[in-house]
Design a protein around this motif. Structure first.
Motif, PDB file in Angstrom:
ATOM      1  N   SER A 108       0.850  -1.186   0.000  1.00  0.00           N
ATOM      2  CA  SER A 108       0.000   0.000   0.000  1.00  0.00           C
ATOM      3  C   SER A 108       0.886   1.237   0.000  1.00  0.00           C
ATOM      4  O   SER A 108       1.863   1.304   0.742  1.00  0.00           O
ATOM      5  N   PHE A 117      -6.128   2.763   3.806  1.00  0.00           N
ATOM      6  CA  PHE A 117      -6.683   1.425   3.966  1.00  0.00           C
ATOM      7  C   PHE A 117      -6.423   0.957   5.394  1.00  0.00           C
ATOM      8  O   PHE A 117      -5.346   1.167   5.939  1.00  0.00           O
ATOM      9  N   VAL A 176      -6.089  -4.399   6.668  1.00  0.00           N
ATOM     10  CA  VAL A 176      -5.803  -5.183   5.460  1.00  0.00           C
ATOM     11  C   VAL A 176      -5.378  -6.592   5.865  1.00  0.00           C
ATOM     12  O   VAL A 176      -4.389  -6.778   6.568  1.00  0.00           O
ATOM     13  N   TYR A 232     -10.333  -5.580   3.473  1.00  0.00           N
ATOM     14  CA  TYR A 232      -9.837  -4.283   3.936  1.00  0.00           C
ATOM     15  C   TYR A 232     -11.028  -3.355   4.147  1.00  0.00           C
ATOM     16  O   TYR A 232     -12.136  -3.595   3.659  1.00  0.00           O
TER      17      TYR A 232
END
Length: 332
Positions: A184, A215, A218, A229
C-alpha cells in the motif's frame, strides 16, 4: 501472571483489526461458548496461536521473573504456562526464524542451527516469506508520513537485499505467495490517494486492487487469493468493508462492519461493534453464499479487539474484558 508493558513482536503476520458501527442484526438462537481459561492474574500481550493450533504464545513477565519472555500455554487448558522463547523477537509464522534488532540492522536467526544473517533494515520490521525470503520497508525518518519516501526491499537469506519498489506514505504489508507482495502506498508524494496493489518481485509488475485515502485492517486470506480491507474517512462512495480477489476484478462491499479475521479462504469471522451488550457474539460471513449468521455467543466481552482464530479454524482465543486473561473456545 503479572502484567507487562507492551513489547513489539511478530509471529503470525499482519492481524489488522477494523472496528466500525454495526447494523441492527436479527436476534437468533446462538450456541453458548464453553470457555477454558488458560491464564490468570491479568497476564499478557501479543497473543498468537502456534502453527499447529495446539497452543497460545504471548509476552509476559510474571512476578519474580527477571525479564519478559515469550510464554506458551496449551489450548486444551489444564497445564501451567511455560517459557517457549526466553528472548523477545520478531518470529516467523512457522516459528523457525527470529528477527533480532541490532542497531540499524536486523539479525535473521534460523533457530534449528543458530545460523545468522545480517540485514540492513534501518530498524524496519521483517515480513517473513516462503523459501527463506524476507521483505522490509525502509522509510524516510522525518517529515509528514503521507509524503515520506519508502523503499521496499526483498532478500533471500544469505543474498544481498534488492529494491523492488519505491513509494510514498506506505509499505509492504504481506506476502501473498513466493513471488508476490501486497503493498500500500502512493506513486508520488503529492497525490491524495494510496493504492493497494500486488507486486511481482521478479518482474516488478503491479496490479492495482483499489485506491483510497487510506486502507485499514488489510488482511489477505490464508491462501493469498483474496484480501479484506476497510476504507474510512473517505467519500461516502468509497467508505466500507470490502473483499477483493488479489488476481484482479471487482471488490465486494460487505453489508456489515466489525472486527474481522479469516477462517480459511472462503469465510470471515467477525464481532460486530455494538454498544452496551453483556457479551460479544462471533458471527460468520460466507463468501460463497454472501450470507452472515451468528456462530457463537462468547458469554463475555472481548478486551480491545484482542481475539485470534486458530490456524485450523477450529478454535477462538480472546482476552476477556474485566480480568484480562486468555480464554479459548471451540468453534461450531
Amino acid at each position: 501472571m503479572g502484567r507487562v508493558k507492551r513489547l513489539p513482536w511478530l509471529a503470525a503476520g499482519l492481524l489488522g483489526l477494523t472496528l466500525a458501527a454495526a447494523p441492527n442484526l436479527p436476534k437468533l438462537s446462538v450456541p453458548k461458548a464453553s470457555l477454558a481459561r488458560l491464564t490468570s492474574g491479568g497476564c499478557c500481550t501479543g497473543t498468537v496461536w502456534s502453527p499447529d493450533s495446539r497452543a497460545l504464545l504471548y509476552i509476559d513477565r510474571p512476578p519474580g521473573a527477571v525479564r519478559a519472555a515469550i510464554y506458551s500455554v496449551s489450548a486444551a487448558g489444564g497445564a501451567a504456562p511455560g517459557v517457549r522463547f526466553p528472548r523477545i523477537a520478531f518470529y516467523s509464522p512457522d516459528l523457525k526464524y527470529a528477527g533480532l534488532p541490532q542497531g540499524n540492522d536486523t539479525i535473521a536467526l534460523r533457530l534449528s542451527d543458530q545460523k545468522r544473517w545480517t540485514l540492513p533494515t534501518q530498524g524496519a520490521q521483517l515480513l517473513w516469506g516462503p523459501g527463506e525470503q524476507v521483505a522490509y520497508t525502509v522509510s524516510a525518518q522525518s517529515g509528514n508520513y503521507d509524503r515520506r519516501s519508502a523503499r521496499v526491499y526483498v532478500a533471500k537469506l544469505g543474498q544481498p537485499a534488492r529494491t523492488v519498489a519505491t513509494l510514498y506514505g506506505g509499505s509492504a504489508l504481506a506476502w501473498l505467495n513466493a513471488s508476490t507482495l501486497l503493498v500500500s502506498g502512493k506513486a508520488s508524494a503529492g497525490l491524495r490517494d494510496r493504492q493497494l496493489f500486488t507486486l511481482n518481485i521478479q518482474s516488478g509488475a503491479r496490479r492495482t486492487l483499489a485506491s483510497a485515502l487510506n486502507f485499514r485492517g488489510v488482511q489477505p486470506s490464508p491462501g493469498g487469493r483474496q484480501v479484506a480491507y476497510s476504507v474510512t474517512f473517505d467519500s461516502a462512495a468509497r467508505n466500507g468493508l470490502f473483499v477483493q480477489p488479489t488476481s484482479g476484478g471487482e471488490a465486494r462491499q460487505l453489508n456489515w462492519f466489525g472486527s474481522y479475521q479469516w477462517r480459511g479462504n472462503n469465510s470471515l469471522l467477525y464481532i460486530p461493534l455494538t454498544l452496551n451488550v453483556p457479551a460479544h457474539v462471533l458471527r460468520l460471513y460466507d463468501l460463497g453464499s454472501g450470507q452472515s449468521r451468528p456462530l457463537l455467543d462468547l458469554g463475555a466481552k472481548v478486551q480491545s479487539g484482542d481475539w485470534q482464530v486458530s490456524p485450523d479454524g477450529q478454535k477462538v482465543a480472546f482476552r476477556r474484558a474485566g480480568d484480562g486473561n486468555i480464554y479459548v473456545a471451540n468453534l461450531p
